[in-house]
Design a protein around this motif. Structure first.
Motif, PDB file in Angstrom:
ATOM      1  N   MET A 199       0.823  -1.203   0.000  1.00 38.85           N
ATOM      2  CA  MET A 199       0.000   0.000   0.000  1.00 38.85           C
ATOM      3  C   MET A 199       0.864   1.263   0.000  1.00 38.85           C
ATOM      4  O   MET A 199       0.676   2.150  -0.810  1.00 38.85           O
ATOM      5  CB  MET A 199      -0.951   0.014   1.194  1.00 38.85           C
ATOM      6  N   THR A 200       1.827   1.359   0.911  1.00 36.56           N
ATOM      7  CA  THR A 200       2.591   2.592   1.129  1.00 36.56           C
ATOM      8  C   THR A 200       3.440   2.953  -0.089  1.00 36.56           C
ATOM      9  O   THR A 200       4.057   2.079  -0.710  1.00 36.56           O
ATOM     10  CB  THR A 200       3.496   2.426   2.355  1.00 36.56           C
ATOM     11  N   GLU A 201       3.493   4.252  -0.396  1.00 35.41           N
ATOM     12  CA  GLU A 201       4.262   4.734  -1.543  1.00 35.41           C
ATOM     13  C   GLU A 201       5.226   5.839  -1.115  1.00 35.41           C
ATOM     14  O   GLU A 201       4.911   6.624  -0.203  1.00 35.41           O
ATOM     15  CB  GLU A 201       3.319   5.249  -2.639  1.00 35.41           C
ATOM     16  N   PRO A 202       6.371   5.947  -1.782  1.00 34.27           N
ATOM     17  CA  PRO A 202       7.371   6.950  -1.371  1.00 34.27           C
ATOM     18  C   PRO A 202       7.063   8.368  -1.810  1.00 34.27           C
ATOM     19  O   PRO A 202       7.575   9.319  -1.208  1.00 34.27           O
ATOM     20  CB  PRO A 202       8.656   6.449  -2.034  1.00 34.27           C
ATOM     21  N   ASP A 203       6.252   8.540  -2.831  1.00 33.56           N
ATOM     22  CA  ASP A 203       6.077   9.868  -3.413  1.00 33.56           C
ATOM     23  C   ASP A 203       4.878  10.625  -2.868  1.00 33.56           C
ATOM     24  O   ASP A 203       4.648  11.779  -3.259  1.00 33.56           O
ATOM     25  CB  ASP A 203       5.946   9.744  -4.935  1.00 33.56           C
ATOM     26  N   VAL A 204       4.092   9.990  -1.986  1.00 36.19           N
ATOM     27  CA  VAL A 204       2.916  10.650  -1.425  1.00 36.19           C
ATOM     28  C   VAL A 204       2.817  10.307   0.059  1.00 36.19           C
ATOM     29  O   VAL A 204       3.460   9.370   0.539  1.00 36.19           O
ATOM     30  CB  VAL A 204       1.616  10.200  -2.135  1.00 36.19           C
TER      31      VAL A 204
ATOM     32  N   LEU B  53       1.649 -10.787  -3.548  1.00 38.13           N
ATOM     33  CA  LEU B  53       1.382  -9.477  -2.967  1.00 38.13           C
ATOM     34  C   LEU B  53      -0.096  -9.156  -3.137  1.00 38.13           C
ATOM     35  O   LEU B  53      -0.698  -9.506  -4.153  1.00 38.13           O
ATOM     36  CB  LEU B  53       2.188  -8.396  -3.686  1.00 38.13           C
ATOM     37  N   ILE B  54      -0.669  -8.506  -2.141  1.00 36.98           N
ATOM     38  CA  ILE B  54      -1.962  -7.852  -2.331  1.00 36.98           C
ATOM     39  C   ILE B  54      -1.649  -6.373  -2.520  1.00 36.98           C
ATOM     40  O   ILE B  54      -1.141  -5.712  -1.609  1.00 36.98           O
ATOM     41  CB  ILE B  54      -2.905  -8.087  -1.149  1.00 36.98           C
ATOM     42  N   VAL B  55      -1.904  -5.872  -3.706  1.00 34.02           N
ATOM     43  CA  VAL B  55      -1.510  -4.510  -4.095  1.00 34.02           C
ATOM     44  C   VAL B  55      -2.737  -3.611  -4.075  1.00 34.02           C
ATOM     45  O   VAL B  55      -3.782  -3.947  -4.630  1.00 34.02           O
ATOM     46  CB  VAL B  55      -0.875  -4.503  -5.503  1.00 34.02           C
ATOM     47  N   MET B  56      -2.584  -2.444  -3.442  1.00 33.72           N
ATOM     48  CA  MET B  56      -3.647  -1.444  -3.423  1.00 33.72           C
ATOM     49  C   MET B  56      -3.284  -0.317  -4.372  1.00 33.72           C
ATOM     50  O   MET B  56      -2.194   0.249  -4.312  1.00 33.72           O
ATOM     51  CB  MET B  56      -3.849  -0.907  -2.005  1.00 33.72           C
ATOM     52  N   GLY B  57      -4.178  -0.019  -5.280  1.00 33.20           N
ATOM     53  CA  GLY B  57      -3.964   1.047  -6.249  1.00 33.20           C
ATOM     54  C   GLY B  57      -5.283   1.611  -6.713  1.00 33.20           C
ATOM     55  O   GLY B  57      -6.352   1.225  -6.218  1.00 33.20           O
ATOM     56  N   LYS B  58      -5.223   2.511  -7.673  1.00 36.63           N
ATOM     57  CA  LYS B  58      -6.431   3.192  -8.134  1.00 36.63           C
ATOM     58  C   LYS B  58      -6.918   2.606  -9.456  1.00 36.63           C
ATOM     59  O   LYS B  58      -6.171   2.551 -10.432  1.00 36.63           O
ATOM     60  CB  LYS B  58      -6.170   4.693  -8.293  1.00 36.63           C
TER      61      LYS B  58
END
Length: 417
Positions: free
Chosen positions: A135-140, A179-184
């Motif tokens: 889930m966590t991203e470096p750019d936001v 992985l369980i990936v969270m995105g838009k």
């Protein structure tokens, strides 16, 4: 409210503690050597098999079905067992109760299709594989899930994923299978319906493990890893739930998981206090044992009080999740996440001070416990996010109170009219 441990929990506490002392603690040095080399830990499969054979398996899942392996416990019944597991950082894996697999198992248990359950959930519940939650991203600022930028775009009978994630626990574990990936999936939609979750096999082309990020120079072998997704294609059948369900599923995943984290942290604090007490009774300065100095006896007393206070709040939260659900317990969930890591940091800091220079070295577990306490103030949302949520709920709740707090104010007679 009744937080008393049931007879079953009391029995399981003894069995888990005996297992920890007899089979896990003697292996700490070997685990550090093998896991530190990035290898598959040679004895882990044997310990898992033994724990399962002794009925100490999948203890965390209240909704466990009869045909699924494990012992069904409520959140309140499981909480004191998580506390014991917290005394050794990798102990929960032995009992198949380790994060983030527990949260992923809960997600799959609630939302997976039958095919997804067979392919992904069953191996996790059997301890045959491990997983990660991306889930966590470096750019936001990922504490606000609406900021997430990873895109999940439908293309016929597939989804294409592009994005960058980091601090993904387990991604460097040699047994991490998916992985369980969270995105838009709908970047222009309603803020809480933009996100979706999708299952991505780790060996899918386009998934790149960039690095395992050290935390305060400590390198966790399972990983706080950075991942890149470049045109990663997975079948549309890998979507978990429906498009737009991601935010709702993330909230469902976090409630019990925060109880687990906090109870393990209380186990860490108990270990730190035990070490502090032992050291204070064996070490002398200026002709007196350390515990005979007033400041250190105060530290011991305050540590005990703070641990007991924190534990009661976490047990109340577990009880509420069992009785009324995570949504109704969201204030308490936020409170424990803000209270417990700070408590742990305070207790460990005192213990390190009692040990002196030795407390800074790998000769004790205190330095690792201190790092864990500091990291927990950011993991699963920084303290400030939880404090903001708590304050908002207090302010919203004030509108429904009968009367006014101003009725309790008594001005001097000179100001009365």
């Amino acid at each position: 409210m009744d937080f008393a441990y049931s007879a079953q929990t009391q029995t399981l506490r003894g069995r888990v503690r005996d297992f920890l002392d007899n089979y896990i603690v003697p292996r700490i040095a070997q685990w550090q050597q093998e896991a530190g080399d990035g290898k598959r830990v040679s004895f882990m499969a044997d310990l898992k098999a033994l724990a399962r054979e002794e009925g100490l398996w999948n203890l965390f899942l209240p909704s466990l079905a009869e045909n699924e392996p494990g012992t069904r416990l409520s959140n309140l019944e499981y909480a004191p067992l998580a506390e014991i597991m917290g005394r050794v950082s990798w102990a929960s894996e032995v009992f198949n109760c380790n994060a983030p697999d527990t949260g992923n198992m809960e997600l799959l248990h609630m939302f997976a299709t039958e095919a997804q359950r067979e392919r992904w959930l069953c191996p996790l519940m059997n301890g045959e594989t491990r997983s990660a939650f991306a889930m966590t991203e470096p750019d936001v600022a990922s504490s606000d899930a609406s900021n997430i930028q990873t895109l999940i775009r439908r293309d016929g009978d597939q989804y294409i994923i592009n994005g960058r994630k980091w601090f993904i626990t387990n991604a460097s574990h040699p047994d991490c299978d998916f992985l369980i990936v969270m995105g838009k999936t709908d970047p222009e939609g309603d803020a809480k319906r933009q996100q979706s979750m999708i299952i991505v096999p780790f060996d899918t082309p386009g998934v790149e493990l960039v690095r395992n990020i050290p935390v305060m120079h400590h390198l966790a072998p399972e990983g706080h890893s950075e991942l890149l997704f470049r045109d990663v294609r997975v079948p549309a059948s890998n979507l978990l739930g429906s498009e737009g369900d991601g935010f709702m599923m993330a909230q469902a995943r976090l409630g019990p998981g925060r109880v687990h984290h906090c109870m393990r942290a209380i186990g860490m604090a108990e270990l730190a206090l035990e070490l502090m007490v032992d050291r204070a009774q064996e070490r002398k300065t200026f002709g007196r044992y350390l515990h005979q100095h007033g400041s250190i006896s105060d530290w011991i007393a305050r540590s005990r009080m703070e641990i007991e206070q924190a534990r009661l709040l976490v047990l109340k939260t577990a009880w509420m999740i069992d009785e009324v659900g995570a949504r109704e317990a969201r204030r308490e969930i936020a409170m424990i996440k803000a209270v417990v890591p700070t408590m742990l940091g305070n207790v460990v800091d005192r213990a390190m001070q009692v040990f002196g220079a030795m407390g800074l070295t790998p000769d004790t577990p205190l330095a690792d416990l201190w790092i864990a306490s500091r990291a927990l103030r950011i993991a699963d949302g920084p303290d400030e996010v939880h404090l903001r949520s708590i304050a908002r709920m207090e302010i919203d709740g004030s509108h429904g109170r009968r009367g006014s707090s101003s009725d309790y104010l008594t001005p001097p007679d000179s100001l009365r009219r």
